[in-house]
Design a protein around this motif. Structure first.
Motif, PDB file in Angstrom:
ATOM      1  N   LEU A 214       0.854  -1.189   0.000  1.00  0.00           N
ATOM      2  CA  LEU A 214       0.000   0.000   0.000  1.00  0.00           C
ATOM      3  C   LEU A 214       0.886   1.233   0.000  1.00  0.00           C
ATOM      4  O   LEU A 214       1.810   1.345   0.820  1.00  0.00           O
ATOM      5  N   GLY A 223      -2.479   0.664  -4.242  1.00  0.00           N
ATOM      6  CA  GLY A 223      -1.927  -0.621  -3.843  1.00  0.00           C
ATOM      7  C   GLY A 223      -1.356  -1.393  -5.008  1.00  0.00           C
ATOM      8  O   GLY A 223      -1.707  -1.163  -6.171  1.00  0.00           O
ATOM      9  N   LEU A 312      -6.364  -3.485   6.148  1.00  0.00           N
ATOM     10  CA  LEU A 312      -5.334  -4.513   5.969  1.00  0.00           C
ATOM     11  C   LEU A 312      -5.876  -5.893   6.310  1.00  0.00           C
ATOM     12  O   LEU A 312      -5.525  -6.885   5.656  1.00  0.00           O
ATOM     13  N   ILE A 324       2.862  -7.554   4.283  1.00  0.00           N
ATOM     14  CA  ILE A 324       2.257  -6.286   3.876  1.00  0.00           C
ATOM     15  C   ILE A 324       3.330  -5.220   4.016  1.00  0.00           C
ATOM     16  O   ILE A 324       3.960  -5.093   5.073  1.00  0.00           O
ATOM     17  N   LEU A 326       4.116  -1.117   3.707  1.00  0.00           N
ATOM     18  CA  LEU A 326       3.463   0.188   3.726  1.00  0.00           C
ATOM     19  C   LEU A 326       4.465   1.260   3.333  1.00  0.00           C
ATOM     20  O   LEU A 326       5.536   1.374   3.941  1.00  0.00           O
ATOM     21  N   VAL A 345      -4.818  -5.948  13.193  1.00  0.00           N
ATOM     22  CA  VAL A 345      -4.973  -6.803  12.012  1.00  0.00           C
ATOM     23  C   VAL A 345      -5.251  -8.238  12.438  1.00  0.00           C
ATOM     24  O   VAL A 345      -6.147  -8.908  11.915  1.00  0.00           O
ATOM     25  N   ILE A 359       4.227  -7.275   8.791  1.00  0.00           N
ATOM     26  CA  ILE A 359       3.853  -5.944   8.324  1.00  0.00           C
ATOM     27  C   ILE A 359       5.071  -5.050   8.493  1.00  0.00           C
ATOM     28  O   ILE A 359       5.586  -4.897   9.602  1.00  0.00           O
TER      29      ILE A 359
END
Length: 395
Positions: A214, A223, A312, A324, A326, A345, A359
Motif C-alpha cells: 500500500l 496498492g 489490511l 504487507i 506500507l 490486524v 507488516i
C-alpha cells in the motif's frame, strides 16, 4: 523422449539477459561468480560480458586484492552511465531522477507545484530537466527511456492514464505526450504497482513472493500486488486500488466521513493539518509526527492506524499474503503504531490467514517509486540487451 536442455544453457540473447539481470539486481559480480551461477563456461562468460561492455551496459574492472597471488577474476557491474529518467507526478510536486542501471541515483529533484499540474505541464518539466541534465550530470550518460509512476489508473499497454482523480486527468495519452516532448521512449504505470515491484526486488519484500503493498501519497492510497513472485495487474491493469475500498469502522470516534473510502479516512492531508503544515515532503511530515508532544496529533495517528488496520485485515482475508509493505506516509504510521496495527490486524483477520504475516514499512523509503519507475524504463533492455546499440555507435 528427448532430454530437456539445461536452463543454464540457453540461447545467446537469453544468456546476455541473464547476466545483465544478475548484475543489475544483485550488484557487482566477479566473472567466477557469474560462471558458477549460470553454469556457463569461463570463455562464454568472457564473451558475453565483452558484448555487454561494448553495448555500454556493464563495466568491468580488475579488483585490487593486496597480497593475492595470481590474477583475480574481473568484476562486472551494471553501468551507472546507462540511465532511466524516473518521474512521479503528484498534486503537490513533481519528483524526477536519473537512475543508473546499477540502481544508483545520479541526480534527483523535487519540484513543488503551485497548482495541480496538467499532463502537458508535466511533459514540459520532464523535457526541460532532461535538457538541463544533459549539459551537466548526464553529459556522459545514455538515456534508456523515461518511466513514469502515476497516482491513478493506467492502461499500461499504451501508457494512457485512464483516471488520476486527484490530478484531474482522464484518458490522457501521457506516454505519447512525454515521448513527443523529450524524444525518449516513455512507459507509464500506476505508482503503487511500481512501488510493489521495487520493494519486492530490492526492499522489504526481497525474498518473499506473496506481498500486498500500500502506497500513501498526496493523491491518496494505492496498492500493488505480488502473487507467487509476479506482479498482478488485473484484466485491465487496474488491480490493487485499496484506497477506494470502504474500511469497516466499528467505533464512531474513528470515523471522519459518513461512508468514506479508505483514503478519505486515512489521509496525508489530515496528518498535515494536525501538525499545522500546508505541504511537506514525507521526511518532513514524518519528523513532525515523530517529535510532536500534542495529544491531538497522537490521537489522530492512533485513529488512522486503527482504520488502516481494518483495511489490511480485509486484504489478509482475501489474499493471505506473507507480507504487507506500507510506503509513503503509511510507513510513518507503521513505524509509530507498529504494535497497534499488528494487534488490530490479527484481531480482525481470520487467524489462519494471518499466520506468519509480517507488516513492514517500505525499506526503500523515498526512493521506492523512482526505483520502480526506473525498473519499468529498463524492462526492454533487461529482456533483450542485444537491442541496445553499441556504445561507440552512439552520437
Amino acid at each position: 523422449m528427448p532430454s530437456q536442455p539445461s536452463p543454464a544453457l540457453g540461447t545467446r540473447p537469453h544468456n546476455l539477459a541473464r547476466i545483465l539481470r544478475l548484475v543489475h539486481e544483485n550488484g557487482a559480480q566477479s566473472r567466477a561468480a557469474l560462471t558458477e551461477q549460470t553454469g556457463l563456461n569461463r570463455s562464454t562468460i568472457a564473451d558475453l560480458v565483452g558484448e555487454l561492455v561494448r553495448r555500454g551496459l556493464v563495466d568491468e574492472r580488475i579488483p585490487e586484492v593486496p597480497g593475492r597471488v595470481g590474477r583475480p577474476s574481473p568484476v562486472v557491474t551494471a553501468s551507472d552511465r546507462f540511465v532511466a529518467i524516473a518521474v512521479n507526478p503528484e498534486v503537490d510536486a513533481i519528483e524526477i531522477a536519473a537512475v543508473g542501471l546499477d540502481r544508483s541515483i545520479l541526480v534527483r529533484e523535487r519540484l513543488p507545484n503551485e497548482i495541480v499540474p496538467t499532463p502537458d505541464a508535466v511533459a514540459e518539466v520532464i523535457a526541460a530537466r532532461i535538457a538541463a541534465w544533459r549539459e551537466g550530470p548526464l553529459a556522459a550518460a545514455r538515456i534508456a527511456a523515461v518511466g513514469i509512476a502515476v497516482p491513478g489508473l493506467v492502461r499500461s499497454s499504451d501508457g494512457v492514464v485512464r483516471n488520476a482523480p486527484h490530478l484531474g486527468w482522464i484518458d490522457v495519452p501521457l506516454a505519447r505526450l512525454v515521448q513527443s516532448a523529450t524524444g525518449c521512449p516513455t512507459v507509464v504505470d500506476n505508482d503503487a504497482t511500481l512501488g510493489a515491484i521495487a520493494e519486492h526486488r530490492y526492499g522489504a519484500g526481497r525474498g518473499l513472493d506473496d506481498i500486498v503493498y500500500l502506497n500513501g501519497g498526496a493523491s491518496g492510497i494505492g496498492g500493488g500486488l505480488i502473487i507467487h513472485g509476479a506482479p498482478v495487474a488485473g484484466a485491465g491493469g487496474y488491480a490493487g486500488e485499496f484506497g477506494q475500498n470502504r474500511p469497516r469502522i466499528s467505533a464512531d470516534d474513528d470515523r471522519r466521513t459518513a461512508d468514506g473510502v479508505l483514503e478519505s479516512e486515512v489521509s496525508r492531508t489530515l496528518l498535515l493539518g494536525a501538525v499545522g503544515l500546508e505541504a511537506a515532503d514525507d521526511e518532513t511530515l514524518e519528523a513532525e509526527l515523530s517529535t510532536t508532544e500534542s495529544a491531538d496529533v497522537a490521537c489522530e495517528i492512533t485513529r488512522q492506524a486503527h482504520v488502516l488496520a481494518s483495511a489490511l485485515a480485509n486484504a489478509v482475508n482475501v489474499l493471505n499474503p506473507a507480507l504487507i509493505v506500507l510506503g509513503g506516509f503509511l510507513a510513518t504510521l507503521a513505524d509509530l503504531r507498529a504494535a497497534q496495527i499488528d494487534d488490530d490486524v490479527r484481531a480482525l483477520a481470520m487467524s489462519e490467514s494471518a499466520e506468519g504475516l509480517q507488516i513492514r514499512p517500505a525499506a526503500l523509503g523515498a526512493d521506492r517509486l523512482l526505483i520502480g519507475a526506473a525498473e519499468l524504463a529498463f524492462a526492454d533492455v533487461l529482456a533483450d540487451p542485444g537491442g541496445a546499440e553499441p556504445q561507440e555507435l552512439r552520437p
